[in-house]
Scaffold this active site. Structure first.
Site, PDB file in Angstrom:
ATOM      1  N   ASP A 147      35.325  49.587  46.328  1.00  0.00           N
ATOM      2  CA  ASP A 147      36.019  49.615  47.648  1.00  0.00           C
ATOM      3  C   ASP A 147      36.532  50.996  48.212  1.00  0.00           C
ATOM      4  O   ASP A 147      37.270  51.344  48.753  1.00  0.00           O
ATOM      5  CB  ASP A 147      37.159  48.681  47.641  1.00  0.00           C
ATOM      6  CG  ASP A 147      36.763  47.276  47.285  1.00  0.00           C
ATOM      7  OD1 ASP A 147      35.644  47.047  46.999  1.00  0.00           O
ATOM      8  OD2 ASP A 147      37.811  46.467  47.421  1.00  0.00           O
ATOM      9  N   LYS A 158      32.112  41.762  48.442  1.00  0.00           N
ATOM     10  CA  LYS A 158      32.787  40.850  47.838  1.00  0.00           C
ATOM     11  C   LYS A 158      33.928  40.438  48.793  1.00  0.00           C
ATOM     12  O   LYS A 158      34.689  41.215  49.280  1.00  0.00           O
ATOM     13  CB  LYS A 158      33.364  41.377  46.638  1.00  0.00           C
ATOM     14  CG  LYS A 158      34.512  42.711  46.740  1.00  0.00           C
ATOM     15  CD  LYS A 158      34.987  43.362  45.462  1.00  0.00           C
ATOM     16  CE  LYS A 158      35.925  44.514  45.525  1.00  0.00           C
ATOM     17  NZ  LYS A 158      37.101  44.267  46.010  1.00  0.00           N
ATOM     18  N   CYS A 216      42.340  46.103  43.344  1.00  0.00           N
ATOM     19  CA  CYS A 216      40.881  45.820  43.022  1.00  0.00           C
ATOM     20  C   CYS A 216      40.401  46.432  41.880  1.00  0.00           C
ATOM     21  O   CYS A 216      39.300  45.697  41.247  1.00  0.00           O
ATOM     22  CB  CYS A 216      40.111  46.128  44.414  1.00  0.00           C
ATOM     23  SG  CYS A 216      40.234  45.024  45.753  1.00  0.00           S
TER      24      CYS A 216
HETATM   25  N1  TIU Z   1      40.066  47.083  47.670  1.00  0.00           N
HETATM   26  C1  TIU Z   1      41.548  46.766  47.214  1.00  0.00           C
HETATM   27  O1  TIU Z   1      42.132  47.215  46.284  1.00  0.00           O
HETATM   28  N2  TIU Z   1      41.972  45.686  48.031  1.00  0.00           N
HETATM   29  C2  TIU Z   1      43.486  45.697  48.661  1.00  0.00           C
HETATM   30  O2  TIU Z   1      43.768  44.899  49.438  1.00  0.00           O
HETATM   31  N3  TIU Z   1      44.201  46.668  47.939  1.00  0.00           N
HETATM   32  C3  TIU Z   1      45.770  46.836  48.395  1.00  0.00           C
HETATM   33  O3  TIU Z   1      46.400  47.741  47.605  1.00  0.00           O
HETATM   34  N4  TIU Z   1      46.082  46.209  49.459  1.00  0.00           N
END
Ligand code: TIU
Length: 225
Positions: free
Chosen positions: A26, A131, A164
């Protein structure tokens, strides 16, 4: 076989790089740049920037070894049919998932904010996993891709450490993968969660995996037989 030993905690990890994949979680504008999902949740997104350089170095070294490199993106269909209400109905209503921000609709596939930052942009042939959740295995074909490629070990980088990255590492453990997390290639909006998140992975003799850093990983690649 291309064996090497990575200096890590709780101890050195011997890996075969021929059955290792790099998974970058991500690294999207939505999390790293102002005006996206991360900021909509009240976070200071600049805290994630320091993971980009180390992540780029591990990416470059992995590409040089022709390792399988997989990128993930968290996000939803434009009609939000795959976005649970419990996820959408959070945060400032004017900046929720699907609302229009400076980088397009927040956390929606196809929008500028949803895409991966330029520095770590996927190359042709590198799988990109879209995802809907925090874990990269949930409702995706990641496990099939890894199984079909004979992968046993994952090097997991990306953001955020305790959300994530952690969810993916936990999912990966239960599916039988050995996980190595270079800590400086990960980032969090909460420095203390980053630190504790890494400690949680390597505690109890490596309950979820091994923690190392980008320099040690690249050095281990260079020593591979
Ligand atoms: N990619 C991921 O970690 N999604 C989140 O929403 N992370 C947060 O820390 N908000």
């Amino acid at each position: 076989m291309s064996r090497t030993v990575v200096a890590a905690e709780p101890g050195p990890l011997e890996v075969d790089l021929d059955t290792t994949a790099l998974v970058i979680i991500d690294m999207q504008r939505d999390f790293l740049m102002p005006g996206g999902f991360g900021e909509s949740l009240g976070n200071d997104v600049s805290l994630l920037g320091k993971a980009v350089g180390p992540c780029a170095r591990v990416l470059e070294a992995s590409r040089a070894r022709k390792m399988l490199v997989i990128h993930t993106r968290e996000g939803h269909r434009p009609d939000l049919s795959d976005a649970p209400r419990a996820k959408v109905e959070r945060g400032d209503p004017s900046m929720r998932i699907g609302t229009v921000g400076p980088m397009g609709r927040i956390l929606v596939r196809g929008e500028a904010g949803h895409d991966i930052i330029r520095e770590l942009y996927p190359r042709d042939g590198e799988p990109v996993i879209d995802k809907p959740g925090k874990g990269a295995f949930y409702a995706t074909d990641l496990h099939s891709i890894l199984q079909n490629a004979g992968v046993e070990t994952l090097i997991v980088c990306g953001v955020t450490t305790e959300v994530c990255v952690h969810t993916t590492v936990r999912e990966a453990n239960d599916r039988g993968y050995r996980c190595l997390v270079p800590g400086d290639c990960c980032g969090s909006y909460f420095p203390e969660f980053h630190e504790v998140g890494l400690r949680m992975i390597k505690a109890q003799g490596g309950i979820f995996g091994w923690v190392s850093d980008s320099t040690k990983v690249v050095e281990a690649f260079a020593r591979a037989s």
